[in-house]
Design an enzyme around this catalytic site. Structure first.
Site, mmCIF file in Angstrom:
data_model
loop_
_atom_site.group_PDB
_atom_site.id
_atom_site.type_symbol
_atom_site.label_atom_id
_atom_site.label_comp_id
_atom_site.label_asym_id
_atom_site.label_seq_id
_atom_site.Cartn_x
_atom_site.Cartn_y
_atom_site.Cartn_z
ATOM 1 C CB THR A 193 -0.883 0.036 1.254
ATOM 2 O OG1 THR A 193 -0.032 0.133 2.387
ATOM 3 C CG2 THR A 193 -1.741 -1.202 1.381
ATOM 4 C CD GLU A 338 -5.009 -2.750 1.742
ATOM 5 O OE1 GLU A 338 -5.306 -2.178 0.674
ATOM 6 O OE2 GLU A 338 -4.574 -2.136 2.731
ATOM 7 C CE LYS A 445 -15.361 10.934 12.834
ATOM 8 N NZ LYS A 445 -13.951 10.936 12.479
ATOM 9 C CD1 TRP A 450 -19.515 11.821 11.172
ATOM 10 C CD2 TRP A 450 -19.323 9.995 9.871
ATOM 11 N NE1 TRP A 450 -19.003 10.811 11.937
ATOM 12 C CE2 TRP A 450 -18.871 9.682 11.186
ATOM 13 C CE3 TRP A 450 -19.280 9.012 8.897
ATOM 14 C CZ2 TRP A 450 -18.393 8.429 11.528
ATOM 15 C CZ3 TRP A 450 -18.803 7.753 9.243
ATOM 16 C CH2 TRP A 450 -18.362 7.470 10.545
HETATM 17 P P1 ADP Z 1 -3.311 3.331 -0.648
HETATM 18 O O1 ADP Z 1 -4.298 2.751 0.293
HETATM 19 O O2 ADP Z 1 -2.009 2.694 -0.595
HETATM 20 O O3 ADP Z 1 -3.351 4.807 -0.782
HETATM 21 P P2 ADP Z 1 -4.732 2.194 -2.841
HETATM 22 O O4 ADP Z 1 -4.396 2.478 -4.207
HETATM 23 O O5 ADP Z 1 -4.858 0.819 -2.398
HETATM 24 O O6 ADP Z 1 -3.655 2.921 -2.087
HETATM 25 O O7 ADP Z 1 -5.986 3.048 -2.453
HETATM 26 C C1 ADP Z 1 -7.191 2.543 -2.015
HETATM 27 C C2 ADP Z 1 -8.065 3.652 -1.558
HETATM 28 O O8 ADP Z 1 -8.232 4.647 -2.568
HETATM 29 C C3 ADP Z 1 -9.462 3.193 -1.254
HETATM 30 O O9 ADP Z 1 -9.551 2.597 0.008
HETATM 31 C C4 ADP Z 1 -10.232 4.500 -1.349
HETATM 32 O O10 ADP Z 1 -10.103 5.268 -0.186
HETATM 33 C C5 ADP Z 1 -9.521 5.227 -2.462
HETATM 34 N N1 ADP Z 1 -10.245 5.045 -3.731
HETATM 35 C C6 ADP Z 1 -9.966 4.200 -4.726
HETATM 36 N N2 ADP Z 1 -10.829 4.341 -5.735
HETATM 37 C C7 ADP Z 1 -11.716 5.304 -5.368
HETATM 38 C C8 ADP Z 1 -12.868 5.895 -5.969
HETATM 39 N N3 ADP Z 1 -13.290 5.571 -7.171
HETATM 40 N N4 ADP Z 1 -13.522 6.828 -5.254
HETATM 41 C C9 ADP Z 1 -13.115 7.194 -4.026
HETATM 42 N N5 ADP Z 1 -12.039 6.687 -3.420
HETATM 43 C C10 ADP Z 1 -11.343 5.744 -4.073
#
Ligand code: ADP
Length: 561
Positions: A193, A338, A445, A450
């Protein structure tokens, strides 16, 4: 008790190599085109790619790499990177893709944590490798992805392991190699990640999860990939395996086009046109650059049919412009490292597509529908499942065969009752469409309620004078937190704080309207192009909202009072 009757079908393991073997055998002459670091366009076929992936497997075995060992890549999207995907996993080694945009210290941490045996790198990263090498003593060799003529000058001192040349290693092998039959539960890829929320953590995929994910990604209601497609993955191969396109492409027999290191609007547009691209995929920032280029030049797409946008929320304004002005279908997708990464994609059912345009749009702006292989639920603070009414929002949990069970080399299970908590906050509506309102850490918040920072940002970027916007929480004596909007103006455009706040009228609930606007030259981004809210919150930690000043005078809750 009667013994269950077992089926009588072949037990063929789902291995990563089978994807490339299928493409080489059945779509052997389909092209893979790459813009190279060397500056030219390289073209070859799936057949050539498989032979070279086998040469790489032979070369790595000759270097002593054992099945199960990790071989890392620090590389842009290109054919050699694709060979690395298959040439490592094909004989049971693990391909560990590293994001070169991370800080060198983070990269060194990842390499050491993964215990990488070798690291393959594009010559662009020669200086980075020079920095990393002394910090990664267990790496047995660094392999430059080039031929002898393009070898970069590099440091050799202090007992460093040798820098090897990829093409020289390849030349020593004949490619006559049979992919071994592996257990499909063996590890295939290791992706970390990006560390937006702490130290990077490793997700270790299996051959089975990778192949099943490729099937899922290719489905009509996912990326809809076929042998009639020419696919340009802009999303990097070091970012969650380019969302599975290097696997789903060969599975479908699609032509693959890799953009290399130049991801600006002009370079991408030219490649899309010259290679007659039908499908692409990337984060919103990339499309921002591409749309700016189109706007400035008046250029039009002549073959692009659709694009997958994800990684962070696709602003509705971007979706509208791409669809209405350029005729490109936007598939809004959500997922995470993940989850290999695909979770949901926004595609309508037959019934939904009969609804009025405004209703269809509202659905398509959301992150979409789960694909087979992913189950999801939202839970409240008490852990109980919340209704799918489009109103209740809670923590999003997922499960499925391509979702991690635990993190690489971490003891504790992240699972809650067998589900993986994503760290995202979401609603699910009666159409089963997921809508991410925030990352749980970014949600604002205000007075016990929210506010979705994503929604507030989406309104701002729909203003013609706004290039980019981030909404973060600021401390407030009365409401605990209130939203602050941080904005980068579009070049050559102007807008005042009050004009921008007035723009919110009627677009969101009144109490969601930010309390203040700050204009900046640029916003901090993570290595994967996401807004770095943590850093932004740090930068504005001492910022005092005008409303906070007013309220602190008559609010009994302030410490001064
Ligand atoms: P990291 O967690 O390492 O930043 P990831 O690429 O695994 O990288 O990112 C996952 C996160 O990105 C998701 O849990 C979410 O918060 C955000 N995310 C991914 N796609 C979208 C989307 N279409 N809209 C909103 N958030 C998104």
């Amino acid at each position: 008790m009667t013994t269950p009757l077992l089926g009588q079908m072949m037990d063929v393991p789902l291995t990563v190599s089978s994807l490339l073997a299928h493409a080489a055998r059945h779509f052997g002459s389909t092209e893979i085109v790459s813009r190279r670091i060397e500056g030219d366009l390289h073209r070859y076929t799936y057949r050539d790619c498989e032979t070279r992936a086998k040469q790489l497997a032979q070369a790595l075995l000759a270097l002593g790499v054992e099945p199960g060992e990790r071989v890392a890549t620090l590389a842009w999207n290109g054919y050699r990177h694709l060979e690395a995907y298959y040439g490592t996993t094909g004989f049971g080694a693990v391909c560990h893709t590293i994001n070169p945009r991370l800080f060198p210290d983070q990269i060194a941490y990842i390499i050491n944590h993964a215990d990488d045996a070798y690291v393959l790198f594009d010559t662009t990263f020669a200086a980075l490798v020079d920095t990393l090498a002394p910090q990664c003593p267990r790496v047995r060799g660094w392999i430059a992805l080039c031929d002898e003529a393009h070898r970069p000058p590099m440091q050799t001192a202090d007992g460093r392991p040798p820098v090897l040349c990829y093409e020289t290693l390849m030349d020593g092998q004949d490619g006559r190699f049979d992919w071994p039959a592996l257990d499909e539960r063996q590890a295939s890829y290791l992706c970390y990640t990006s560390g937006t929320t702490g130290n990077p953590k490793g997700a270790l995929y299996t051959h089975r999860s990778t192949v099943l994910h490729a099937f899922g990604a290719a489905l009509p209601d996912a990326m809809n990939l076929s042998a009639r497609d020419a696919v340009l993955p802009v999303v990097p191969m070091f970012h969650v395996n380019a969302w599975g396109l290097p696997h789903a492409g060969p599975l479908a027999g699609a032509k693959l086009v890799f953009p290399g290191k130049d991801l600006d609007g002009k370079s991408l547009y030219e490649l899309m046109e010259s290679e007659r691209i039908t499908c692409s995929a990337g984060v919103p920032t990339v499309w921002l650059g591409l749309l700016n280029y189109l706007r400035e030049t008046g250029a039009r797409f002549s073959s692009l049919e659709r694009t997958v946008i994800g990684g962070s929320a696709c602003p509705p304004a971007m979706l509208r412009i791409l669809e209405d002005d350029y005729g490109v279908q936007v598939i809004h997708a959500w997922g995470m490292t993940e989850m290999s990464p695909l979770g949901t994609l926004s595609k309508l059912t037959w019934e939904q597509s009969q609804r009025p345009l405004a209703d269809r749009r509202k659905l398509l702006e959301k992150q979409g529908h789960a694909i087979y292989g992913v189950d999801m639920k939202i839970v409240g603070e008490d852990g109980r499942e919340l209704p799918w009414d489009g109103v209740a929002f809670g923590d999003l949990h997922v499960r499925g065969p391509w979702v991690i069970d635990r993190y690489f080399r971490k003891e504790d299970s992240p699972l809650v009752d067998g589900w993986f908590p994503t760290g995202d906050v979401a609603t699910i509506d009666p159409d089963s469409f997921l809508h991410i309102t925030d990352r749980s850490k970014d949600v604002i918040k205000s007075g016990g309620e929210w506010i979705s920072s994503i929604e507030v940002e989406n309104v701002a970027v729909a203003h013609p004078a706004v290039a980019e916007a981030a909404c973060i929480a600021c401390a407030h004596p009365k409401w605990t937190e209130r939203p602050l909007l941080v904005v980068v103006k579009r070049a050559g455009h102007d807008v005042t704080r009050d004009e921008l706040l007035a723009f919110y009228d009627g677009k969101v609930a009144k109490w969601w309207i930010p309390d203040d606007v700050v204009f900046v030259d640029e916003l901090p981004h993570t290595a994967t192009g996401k807004l770095q809210k943590l850093k932004l919150r740090d930068l504005f930690r001492d910022y005092v909202l005008p409303s906070a000043l007013e309220d602190s005078r008559n609010c009994p809750l302030t410490p001064e009072a």
